[in-house]
Design a protein around this motif. Structure first.
Motif, short mmCIF file in Angstrom:
data_model
loop_
_atom_site.label_atom_id
_atom_site.label_comp_id
_atom_site.label_asym_id
_atom_site.label_seq_id
_atom_site.Cartn_x
_atom_site.Cartn_y
_atom_site.Cartn_z
N ASP A 60 0.85 -1.19 0.00
CA ASP A 60 0.00 0.00 0.00
C ASP A 60 0.88 1.24 0.00
OD1 ASP A 60 -2.31 -1.52 0.11
OD2 ASP A 60 -2.31 -1.56 2.32
N ALA A 61 0.56 2.16 -0.88
CA ALA A 61 1.31 3.42 -0.94
C ALA A 61 0.78 4.34 0.15
CB ALA A 61 1.14 4.07 -2.30
N LYS A 62 1.67 4.71 1.05
CA LYS A 62 1.29 5.62 2.13
C LYS A 62 2.19 6.85 2.03
CE LYS A 62 -0.11 2.03 5.35
NZ LYS A 62 0.10 1.44 6.67
N SER A 63 1.62 7.95 2.36
CA SER A 63 2.42 9.18 2.33
C SER A 63 3.23 9.28 3.62
CB SER A 63 1.54 10.41 2.15
OG SER A 63 0.67 10.54 3.25
N VAL A 64 4.48 9.63 3.46
CA VAL A 64 5.37 9.80 4.62
C VAL A 64 5.51 11.28 4.87
CG1 VAL A 64 7.68 9.40 5.52
CG2 VAL A 64 6.60 7.69 4.06
N PRO A 65 5.14 11.76 6.04
CA PRO A 65 5.26 13.19 6.31
C PRO A 65 6.72 13.63 6.37
CG PRO A 65 4.61 12.04 8.29
CD PRO A 65 4.61 11.03 7.18
N GLU A 66 7.02 14.73 5.74
CA GLU A 66 8.37 15.27 5.77
C GLU A 66 8.52 16.18 6.98
OE1 GLU A 66 9.52 17.08 2.14
OE2 GLU A 66 8.79 15.41 0.93
N PRO A 67 9.72 16.26 7.52
CA PRO A 67 9.91 17.15 8.67
C PRO A 67 9.65 18.60 8.28
CG PRO A 67 11.98 16.14 8.00
CD PRO A 67 10.92 15.55 7.15
N SER A 68 9.11 19.32 9.18
CA SER A 68 8.78 20.71 8.92
C SER A 68 10.05 21.56 8.87
CB SER A 68 7.88 21.23 10.04
OG SER A 68 7.68 22.61 9.92
N ILE A 69 10.10 22.51 7.94
CA ILE A 69 11.25 23.41 7.83
C ILE A 69 11.33 24.31 9.07
CG2 ILE A 69 10.01 25.20 6.58
CD1 ILE A 69 13.59 24.17 5.82
N ASN A 70 10.18 24.59 9.68
CA ASN A 70 10.17 25.43 10.87
C ASN A 70 10.95 24.80 12.02
OD1 ASN A 70 8.58 27.28 9.53
ND2 ASN A 70 6.67 26.39 10.27
N LEU A 71 10.87 23.50 12.14
CA LEU A 71 11.60 22.81 13.20
C LEU A 71 13.10 22.94 12.98
CD1 LEU A 71 11.44 21.07 15.73
CD2 LEU A 71 11.37 19.05 14.24
N GLY A 72 13.54 22.82 11.73
CA GLY A 72 14.96 22.96 11.42
C GLY A 72 15.46 24.36 11.69
N ILE A 73 14.67 25.35 11.32
CA ILE A 73 15.06 26.75 11.56
C ILE A 73 15.11 27.04 13.06
CG2 ILE A 73 14.28 29.15 11.30
CD1 ILE A 73 13.26 28.33 8.51
N LEU A 74 14.17 26.49 13.80
CA LEU A 74 14.15 26.68 15.25
C LEU A 74 15.39 26.05 15.89
CD1 LEU A 74 12.56 27.65 17.75
CD2 LEU A 74 11.52 25.37 17.81
N LEU A 130 18.31 25.42 14.42
CA LEU A 130 19.48 26.19 14.01
C LEU A 130 19.59 27.48 14.82
CD1 LEU A 130 21.84 26.48 12.02
CD2 LEU A 130 20.27 27.65 10.48
N GLY A 131 18.48 28.15 15.05
CA GLY A 131 18.48 29.36 15.85
C GLY A 131 18.89 29.10 17.29
N ALA A 132 18.43 27.99 17.84
CA ALA A 132 18.78 27.65 19.22
C ALA A 132 20.27 27.37 19.35
CB ALA A 132 17.97 26.44 19.68
N PHE A 133 20.84 26.60 18.40
CA PHE A 133 22.27 26.31 18.45
C PHE A 133 23.10 27.58 18.26
CE2 PHE A 133 21.10 21.83 17.18
CZ PHE A 133 21.47 21.27 18.40
N SER A 134 22.64 28.45 17.39
CA SER A 134 23.35 29.72 17.17
C SER A 134 23.33 30.58 18.42
CB SER A 134 22.73 30.48 16.00
OG SER A 134 22.82 29.73 14.82
N ALA A 135 22.18 30.67 19.07
CA ALA A 135 22.05 31.48 20.28
C ALA A 135 22.95 30.95 21.39
CB ALA A 135 20.59 31.50 20.74
N VAL A 136 23.02 29.64 21.52
CA VAL A 136 23.89 29.04 22.55
C VAL A 136 25.35 29.37 22.26
CG1 VAL A 136 24.74 26.84 23.46
CG2 VAL A 136 22.29 27.22 23.21
#
Length: 56
Positions: free
Chosen positions: A4-18, A20-26
């Protein structure tokens, strides 16, 4: 046996940006903490040197 073909949800770009921002701030905070830890020590040392006299 059919697959059965099921759609796999892709990770949100917002999570990646968040993340990256957290690591940069640290990183920025750690650099500022190192810099501020070094500056007062130097100032105190300079102040002590300027008020001390050498006696022969």
């Amino acid at each position: 046996m059919a697959i059965d073909a099921k759609s796999v949800p892709e990770p949100s770009i917002n999570l990646g940006i968040l993340a990256l921002g957290a690591f940069s701030a640290v990183g920025v905070l750690k650099r500022q903490q190192k810099r501020s830890a070094l500056v007062p020590t130097g100032r105190v040392f300079d102040a002590q040197l300027s008020h001390t006299t050498v006696e022969n």
